[in-house]
Design a protein around this motif. Structure first.
Motif, PDB file in Angstrom:
ATOM      1  N   GLU A  44       0.840  -1.209   0.000  1.00  0.00           N
ATOM      2  CA  GLU A  44       0.000   0.000   0.000  1.00  0.00           C
ATOM      3  C   GLU A  44       0.871   1.254   0.000  1.00  0.00           C
ATOM      4  OE1 GLU A  44      -3.678   2.186   0.218  1.00  0.00           O
ATOM      5  OE2 GLU A  44      -3.327   0.068  -0.188  1.00  0.00           O
TER       6      GLU A  44
ATOM      7  N   SER B  65       0.168   2.264  -3.929  1.00  0.00           N
ATOM      8  CA  SER B  65      -1.214   2.747  -3.945  1.00  0.00           C
ATOM      9  C   SER B  65      -1.317   4.029  -4.762  1.00  0.00           C
ATOM     10  CB  SER B  65      -1.700   2.994  -2.519  1.00  0.00           C
ATOM     11  OG  SER B  65      -1.084   4.155  -1.975  1.00  0.00           O
TER      12      SER B  65
ATOM     13  N   LEU C 185      -3.698  -1.529   8.239  1.00  0.00           N
ATOM     14  CA  LEU C 185      -3.966  -0.528   7.202  1.00  0.00           C
ATOM     15  C   LEU C 185      -4.711   0.678   7.768  1.00  0.00           C
ATOM     16  CD1 LEU C 185      -4.828  -2.792   4.148  1.00  0.00           C
ATOM     17  CD2 LEU C 185      -2.938  -1.153   4.312  1.00  0.00           C
TER      18      LEU C 185
END
Length: 176
Positions: free
Chosen positions: A55, A59, A158
């Motif tokens: 991520e 991302s 996350l």
């Protein structure tokens, strides 16, 4: 089951928001020091928590100055004093991760750790500049035989990652 899972997960998120807001801000400020000084923020997570690194790197809103922290010390980069490390741990007493945190601490590298705290606290927190309690100590759902299942460590990690990222973004905007 989905309703119970959602309720339990929302409860974890709320406890992080209420109980860890100052640690998240402190962690973001520490990481901002590396970003502002054009140094690196090394991110670590093993097993499923490697998803946080993905991520951060790939991302649509990548984390500034991010690089992966290899799991074995022999592969670590030559750290500079202003570099920082962001560790995500599913267990705060994992021996390998404790040793990693201790070595980083010995090298004087600023360390932000997100891991659960148990009744005895989080052993890894003693090596961290900032510790964020993930509040995820056991699986969330009861099974018919009394065991539990559903341990969403990546989802919780996350959530903490994004909280740090948003706070860091605010800090960087204030700096500019």
């Amino acid at each position: 089951m989905l309703k119970i899972f959602t309720t339990q997960l929302s409860g974890i998120f709320n406890r992080i928001q209420e109980g860890e807001a100052s640690s998240i801000e402190d962690g973001a400020r520490l990481l901002a020091q590396a970003v502002i000084s054009d140094h690196s923020v090394y991110v670590y997570g093993k097993n499923e928590l490697e998803g946080i690194l993905k991520e951060a790197l790939y991302s649509s809103e990548p984390f500034p100055s991010v690089k992966p922290l290899p799991q074995d010390e022999e592969s670590w980069p030559a750290f500079q004093a202003a570099d920082k490390v962001l560790m995500f741990c599913a267990d705060s007493a994992d021996e390998k991760e404790l040793k990693m945190a201790e070595k980083l601490n010995e090298k004087g590298i600023g360390l932000v750790v997100a891991s659960p705290s148990g009744k005895e606290g989080a052993p890894i927190a003693s090596f961290a500049d900032v510790h964020i309690d993930s509040k995820l100590k056991m699986p969330l759902l009861p099974d018919e035989d009394g065991t539990r299942f559903g341990f969403p460590s990546l989802m919780v990690g996350l959530y903490i990652y994004h909280a740090l990222s948003f706070t860091l973004k605010e800090i960087l905007q204030e700096y500019q």
